[in-house]
Scaffold this motif. Sequence first.
Motif, PDB file in Angstrom:
ATOM      1  N   THR A  30       0.855  -1.074   0.056  1.00  0.00           N
ATOM      2  CA  THR A  30      -0.019   0.125   0.213  1.00  0.00           C
ATOM      3  C   THR A  30       0.889   1.363   0.183  1.00  0.00           C
ATOM      4  O   THR A  30       1.746   1.259   0.919  1.00  0.00           O
ATOM      5  CB  THR A  30      -0.588   0.073   1.185  1.00  0.00           C
ATOM      6  OG1 THR A  30      -1.680  -1.133   1.231  1.00  0.00           O
ATOM      7  CG2 THR A  30      -2.056   1.246   1.403  1.00  0.00           C
ATOM      8  N   VAL A 337      -6.759  -1.044   4.327  1.00  0.00           N
ATOM      9  CA  VAL A 337      -6.012  -1.796   3.388  1.00  0.00           C
ATOM     10  C   VAL A 337      -7.000  -2.935   3.006  1.00  0.00           C
ATOM     11  O   VAL A 337      -7.258  -3.578   1.970  1.00  0.00           O
ATOM     12  CB  VAL A 337      -4.837  -2.332   4.105  1.00  0.00           C
ATOM     13  CG1 VAL A 337      -4.161  -3.342   3.355  1.00  0.00           C
ATOM     14  CG2 VAL A 337      -3.986  -1.126   4.282  1.00  0.00           C
ATOM     15  N   SER A 341      -8.123  -0.238  -0.448  1.00  0.00           N
ATOM     16  CA  SER A 341      -7.547   1.057  -0.576  1.00  0.00           C
ATOM     17  C   SER A 341      -6.034   1.019  -1.202  1.00  0.00           C
ATOM     18  O   SER A 341      -5.159  -0.034  -0.920  1.00  0.00           O
ATOM     19  CB  SER A 341      -7.212   1.589   0.722  1.00  0.00           C
ATOM     20  OG  SER A 341      -6.598   2.784   0.499  1.00  0.00           O
ATOM     21  N   CYS A 367      -0.032  -1.158   7.352  1.00  0.00           N
ATOM     22  CA  CYS A 367      -0.534  -1.640   5.924  1.00  0.00           C
ATOM     23  C   CYS A 367       0.129  -3.023   5.934  1.00  0.00           C
ATOM     24  O   CYS A 367      -0.580  -3.872   5.401  1.00  0.00           O
ATOM     25  CB  CYS A 367      -0.024  -0.611   5.009  1.00  0.00           C
ATOM     26  SG  CYS A 367      -0.910   0.833   5.099  1.00  0.00           S
ATOM     27  N   GLU A 371      -1.776  -6.445   4.981  1.00  0.00           N
ATOM     28  CA  GLU A 371      -1.638  -7.102   3.501  1.00  0.00           C
ATOM     29  C   GLU A 371      -1.446  -8.521   3.664  1.00  0.00           C
ATOM     30  O   GLU A 371      -2.044  -9.222   3.032  1.00  0.00           O
ATOM     31  CB  GLU A 371      -0.412  -6.457   3.027  1.00  0.00           C
ATOM     32  CG  GLU A 371      -0.687  -5.174   2.374  1.00  0.00           C
ATOM     33  CD  GLU A 371       0.423  -4.151   2.131  1.00  0.00           C
ATOM     34  OE1 GLU A 371       0.333  -2.770   1.749  1.00  0.00           O
ATOM     35  OE2 GLU A 371       1.580  -4.996   2.149  1.00  0.00           O
ATOM     36  N   ARG A 430      -4.557  -7.405  -7.527  1.00  0.00           N
ATOM     37  CA  ARG A 430      -4.033  -7.527  -6.043  1.00  0.00           C
ATOM     38  C   ARG A 430      -3.048  -8.844  -5.813  1.00  0.00           C
ATOM     39  O   ARG A 430      -3.450  -9.449  -4.892  1.00  0.00           O
ATOM     40  CB  ARG A 430      -5.041  -7.635  -5.249  1.00  0.00           C
ATOM     41  CG  ARG A 430      -6.017  -5.988  -5.128  1.00  0.00           C
ATOM     42  CD  ARG A 430      -5.029  -5.022  -4.315  1.00  0.00           C
ATOM     43  NE  ARG A 430      -5.805  -3.948  -4.112  1.00  0.00           N
ATOM     44  CZ  ARG A 430      -5.733  -2.887  -5.073  1.00  0.00           C
ATOM     45  NH1 ARG A 430      -5.032  -2.701  -5.858  1.00  0.00           N
ATOM     46  NH2 ARG A 430      -6.699  -1.689  -4.728  1.00  0.00           N
ATOM     47  N   ARG A 465      -1.102   0.245  -5.589  1.00  0.00           N
ATOM     48  CA  ARG A 465      -1.206  -0.817  -4.409  1.00  0.00           C
ATOM     49  C   ARG A 465      -0.166  -1.855  -5.184  1.00  0.00           C
ATOM     50  O   ARG A 465      -0.701  -2.560  -6.324  1.00  0.00           O
ATOM     51  CB  ARG A 465      -2.087  -1.424  -3.861  1.00  0.00           C
ATOM     52  CG  ARG A 465      -1.864  -2.535  -3.082  1.00  0.00           C
ATOM     53  CD  ARG A 465      -2.570  -2.386  -1.837  1.00  0.00           C
ATOM     54  NE  ARG A 465      -3.227  -3.702  -1.135  1.00  0.00           N
ATOM     55  CZ  ARG A 465      -4.567  -3.808  -0.602  1.00  0.00           C
ATOM     56  NH1 ARG A 465      -5.081  -2.672  -0.494  1.00  0.00           N
ATOM     57  NH2 ARG A 465      -4.622  -5.064  -0.178  1.00  0.00           N
TER      58      ARG A 465
END
Length: 527
Positions: A30, A337, A341, A367, A371, A430, A465
Amino acid sequence: MHSSHLLLEEPIRMASILEPSKASFFPAMTKIVGTLGPKSRSVDVISGCLKAGMSVARFDFSWGNTEYHQETLENLKAAVKTTKKLCAVMLDTVGPELQVVNKSEKAISLKADGSVVLTPDCGQEATSQVLPINFDGLAKSVKKGDTIFIGQYLFTGSETTSVWLEVSEVKGNDVTCVIKNTATLAGSLFTLHASQIRIELPTLSDKDKEVISSWGVQNKIDFLSLSYTRHAEDVRQAREYLSKLGDLSQTQIFAKIENIEGLTHFDEILQAADGIILSRGNLGIDLPPEKVFLFQKAALYKCNMAGKPAVVTRVVDSMTDNLRPTRAEATDVANAVLDGSDAILLGAETLRGLYPVETISIVGKICAEAEKVFNQDLYFKKTVKCVGEPMTHLESIASSAVRAAIKVKASVIICFTSSGRAARLIAKYRPTMPVLSVVIPRLKTNQLKWSFSGAFEARQSLIVRGLFPMLADPRHPAESTNATNESVLKVALDHGKASGVIKSHDRVVVCQKVGDASVVKIIELED
């Protein structure tokens, strides 16, 4: 590192909570946008911010003149050189922001149940009875019973520095209000927010245009943060304005959603903009407090599915004066997160806060922890379903690259791109590992001079990200024979090794163009 990814749907082992966080080259996937100002404009402090994880520097033009910001930017360039950390530049417009003008800068005390007059007569001194404002249309916009907030923090967190007013009478151009809470307004500038009321002012003011056409053009800004975006038309007008300014035709526009009007037209704004900033400070007082989280979740989901970066603001206000965030703030960062985001934007915390470097560092650590438990599997399925079939060629390649990387437990995905689009599409899914986006410069001409593209594209991925850009040598084109591709790949692999994300025996997924075809391949590294 990536194989032990927990999913929030699974029970989290208590032991994993007690394990110390591991430091890595990329503090977090992030990104962190830091606002530079009085407490964060020296080369030393900016260098500290870059090392701690800031990848975009925001310049807020609601205060300070162009000379002041230019000096800060020169210091940023020096810090980028010494730390060798890329950083993008974001210009934040003032927009139709209403402000109380306090020329003497004396603190103003307001007592609950008293009354105060808001007047457009800026020649008057700001006192506890009269507050001059920079807008003469307020009396036409409000009526008895309406709510107005004034302050630096705008009624979130630090209530002693912001005041809640209720309109009791409108007389000529003056608005008389009842004071609902005791507060002290300190400083030279306070924002005024009339809750759920349309202010008839252009989104891109003349002052904004002047700043963009001088400071913005001179510094080839990467991002324009468009304050108080209310309609898609606001974004289109800003884009039209930028396209006339030569170098800024590539600048990305991030629409800042700050009020009910922007929220109502969110879908059209998202289509028109390059990214979205959820400005929770103003939104938090335009919306009832219990609705803010719902908007955040819905808006982030829509941005994720559209593959456009979403930035969340106002997360660790208390760190403006303290070394540690509150428990609620730490949880809030993690939830941003988990909601999807791309970046966290720090305002007052780095602008005039006492601990800018520590704030960036702590937000980065939170963050990174969030994650680790981000449910990539569920997210991937949702995204594929939302895209639907038949997929476009690029979308299919991007999703396949991410799926392959996860299946073979690759340590990194390397993507060759010239426009940055392919890399952004991979990031949209992601992946749990970093994406090294190798931007291949293209030679272009305007009949007068030759120039290389690429720098904009590389810096603009600094807000997405999981994307970490590097600019390739223009002498190694991406789309030529295999031999040159290998040499660019070698440079990318060496960069990954030097930064500690790639080790021997790791698997790496490479996404590249060979001729007209896009290829995804898996390489296993030797010693």
